[in-house]
Structure formats: C-alpha cells, structure tokens
Design a protein around this motif. Sequence first.
Motif, PDB file in Angstrom:
ATOM      1  N   SER A 129      89.901 -57.113  -3.211  1.00 41.00           N
ATOM      2  CA  SER A 129      89.957 -55.793  -3.729  1.00 41.00           C
ATOM      3  C   SER A 129      90.849 -55.675  -5.057  1.00 41.00           C
ATOM      4  O   SER A 129      91.804 -56.801  -5.296  1.00 41.00           O
ATOM      5  CB  SER A 129      90.663 -54.843  -2.554  1.00 41.00           C
ATOM      6  N   ARG A 170      86.095 -42.556 -13.555  1.00 35.73           N
ATOM      7  CA  ARG A 170      86.049 -42.007 -12.319  1.00 35.73           C
ATOM      8  C   ARG A 170      86.280 -42.889 -11.021  1.00 35.73           C
ATOM      9  O   ARG A 170      87.160 -42.539 -10.228  1.00 35.73           O
ATOM     10  CB  ARG A 170      84.609 -41.298 -12.233  1.00 35.73           C
ATOM     11  N   ASP A 171      85.596 -44.136 -11.027  1.00 34.29           N
ATOM     12  CA  ASP A 171      86.022 -44.843  -9.886  1.00 34.29           C
ATOM     13  C   ASP A 171      87.307 -45.491  -9.917  1.00 34.29           C
ATOM     14  O   ASP A 171      87.601 -45.897  -8.834  1.00 34.29           O
ATOM     15  CB  ASP A 171      84.877 -46.237 -10.107  1.00 34.29           C
ATOM     16  N   GLU A 172      87.888 -45.411 -11.061  1.00 28.85           N
ATOM     17  CA  GLU A 172      89.163 -46.025 -11.067  1.00 28.85           C
ATOM     18  C   GLU A 172      90.287 -45.005 -10.628  1.00 28.85           C
ATOM     19  O   GLU A 172      91.126 -45.274  -9.721  1.00 28.85           O
ATOM     20  CB  GLU A 172      89.632 -46.503 -12.440  1.00 28.85           C
ATOM     21  N   ARG A 202      89.800 -42.647  -8.704  1.00 29.00           N
ATOM     22  CA  ARG A 202      89.429 -42.247  -7.119  1.00 29.00           C
ATOM     23  C   ARG A 202      89.934 -43.241  -6.181  1.00 29.00           C
ATOM     24  O   ARG A 202      90.278 -43.054  -5.124  1.00 29.00           O
ATOM     25  CB  ARG A 202      87.949 -41.974  -7.075  1.00 29.00           C
ATOM     26  N   LYS A 203      90.291 -44.558  -6.878  1.00 31.16           N
ATOM     27  CA  LYS A 203      90.748 -45.552  -5.921  1.00 31.16           C
ATOM     28  C   LYS A 203      92.435 -45.627  -5.995  1.00 31.16           C
ATOM     29  O   LYS A 203      92.849 -46.385  -5.392  1.00 31.16           O
ATOM     30  CB  LYS A 203      90.267 -46.961  -6.320  1.00 31.16           C
TER      31      LYS A 203
END
Length: 438
Positions: free
Chosen positions: A236, A299-301, A303-304
Amino acid sequence: MRIPSCAFVLVSFLTVSLVQAEECSTALWKPYSPRDEIRPEFQIDKQGGLDGQPGYVIVHDQRDALDGAWKCELPIEGGQYYQLSVAANLSEVSEPRRGVYAEVWFTNEKDQVVKYESGDQSRPYYAAAAEPDEAGWTRFTGTFPAPKSATKGVVKLQLRWSPESRVVWSDVSLQKADPPKARKVRLAAINYRPRNSKSSLESLAQCEPHLAEASDQKADLAVLGEVLTAVGRPDSFEEVAEPIPGPTTNRLGELAAKYDMYLVTSIYEKSEYKIFNTAVLVGPDGKLVGKYRKVCLARDEYRKGVAPGDSFPVFDTPLGKIGMMICFDVHMPEVARGLAANGAEIIAMPIMGGDPNLAKARCIENQVYLVTASYSINDDWMQSGVWDLSGTLRTRATAEDTVVIAEVDLAQPYLWRANMGQFRPRLRHERPGNILPP
C-alpha cells in the motif's frame, strides 16, 4: 504598500530639489501617458535617485487607472545586442508587480517599429526584476537584440494602475553588450515502469540501466515516473511512504553522483501524520536539492488520505531554474503559472497519464520547457518526452523502457507570434491581480 495622503502634500513643498518634468526642456527624458485623463504627475528629483543620482519620479493619486512613463530615445547601432539596466525604488508602490516595468523598443529614424531579418516585427522587450535591496531599490536588467535597420532604442519606465503610489526610477543605461552566451541543457525523459519489485531500492535498481543510457547520451537532467517506488509493488502507499531525506533519496543521490546528472522522480513522503506525493530533485553532487509536494491531487489520492502541498518552490541550479509538478497538477493552470512566476525555466513532471494537450498549453502560456516522464506510449495519453516553449513535443518515447533526450538552449529567445514578441518577461506584468474568484 499604500502611502499616506500627507506624503503627497509633502511632495508639493519639495520645490528646491524637485523640478516638474515639463520645465526640463533640455532633458532627454520626457513624460508620457496614453491619455491626458489618466496622466499621473511627473517630477525630477535632482538628487533623489540611487546614490544621489537624479531620480525620475511618477506619482499616482487615489485614482486606480492612472498610467504613465518616463520615455527616452537613445541612438543605437542596428544588428547589435544592448543591455538595459535601471533601478527603481518600489517602497511606496501599491501594485509593484503589475504596475512597474521597464521596456525598450527598437525603431528607425522615422520612429517606425522595424522588422528583424526573419520578417518578424520588433516588439518591446521587458527587463527582468531582481530582488530589492535593503534600501528598497530593485534592479531591472535585460539584454536584447536590435534589428539591423534600427537606429534608436526607446526606453520607457512605467507606473500604471497603482493608486496612491510613488516610484523613483534612477541609474538608467542602454549599452552595447555581447550576445547572451548559449545555455544548452540536455533533458532526458525515461519511460520505465518497475515490475515485480519487492522494495524501493529494488525499483531503483531496475531503473539504473536507463540512467546509465541517459548518462551515455550526456543528459544533464533525467526525469523518472510518478511514485516510482510504489508502482509494480503489492504494498500500500502507506507501507512505501518514507521520510525525505530517507533511503530512496539517499540512493537517488548516489545514482545522480555516479552518472553525473540531476534526477527527478516522485515518491510517497511520510511527514509526521501526513503522507504526500512528493517530487524530489537530487544533484550530481549526490545531495538533495529540494522537493515539491503535489498541490492538485487526483481523486483517488485524496480519497485515500494523501495530503496536498501548498507552495511552488523553484531551485536555482547551474543548469538553470528548475521547478517540479506531478501528474494531475498539469490539469490546473495555477501550478505551472506559480512555478513560472517564481522563475522556473524548466519544469520536470513525473506523471501517470493525462491529456497531452495540457502539456502543450502549460508550455505556451508560461514559456517553459517541460520534461514529462510517464508510463504510457499512447498517442492520446501523456507521453514521455520534452516539450519546448512553442508547445512542440521535441522528442517522445514510442516504445516502453526507453530513454529520449532533447537539447535545448535556455538563452535562445523565442518570439511567440510576430505580434507578441517575447512573452515570458510579460508574465509578471500581464497576469491578473487579486481579482480572480476564490
């Protein structure tokens, strides 16, 4: 900085040392304004300039659209380079960035703007501003080519759109100069995606043959892809995040020293409780030059739980002034503009992918060279390559696991269309002030 209204009262009493410019019939300097309605007040302070030299003063009252300049015509020899140098005291100017600038036009004996041998029409050149000294004086300088048919250099020292302001210009010269020395830099984009890596150091080891190839081609700066130590691994982003400086930047420093080049990539940075997507620049001396934390997150960053950066640092190196941005940053014009406004000549951009038209736009609107390192070779997706000031992709990777290099000259002027001239020096003065929506 706004100056109190009493300062304008004080100015009117300084009749011993101040002379209204209109009364100086023998002076070379003449006041200029495009319209009488917006004409500011002009004064000559005989000893109020730099180190007791004459000071050419422009004063604006409370109105916000005044515009005027001191103007001087000087004889020049066509076909030669000339350096404009002038000091300005900006300590009492409310809008120094947009309001104060120094320019030079080249004309013939009929006061006509002339053309270069290429057929391009000569346009005004703008001198670049240095940082102010302790006394508040800012030096503006620039070296510019005069067309062969030019006989005069027309210098204008401007103050515009700056209510309740006073600027003092001084120590002006327009002198013949040597042409700027070439500043050639070899820029490398590396298209390589680590595979089945078990650690950050193993990912770097996989990249090393491509760094060696870039070195063999005399690259000065090589750019690798985004979050290089995370791709090709099952871990991860929290597990691969590390401090900067840390193991990855230390190893990058060793590789930069071994291959005698600057290196850029991005990694996940752990800083206290935050994780950033951070681009790093390491130098051929093996040291970390600086870092940039991605401001515009995908967006994916966010949101993590990845955190955004908040600044646009630019690093002054022997190659030139280098800035960095990362992937989704290219979608937002403010990032490249912030770097350019801070002086970047080259922007290195590790990127997963994006619209290549955006790279072209960022180069054109900011007059910078852009090095993009992606993991794609598709025509409609961001390529690994080198983009120039015209937005042209000079070279690109057409196969995976390849190195491409372009040589650029940072000293070579670029005329952005015949009617625009050199656009980069205008960025400081033309971009909007504090009127953009939040």
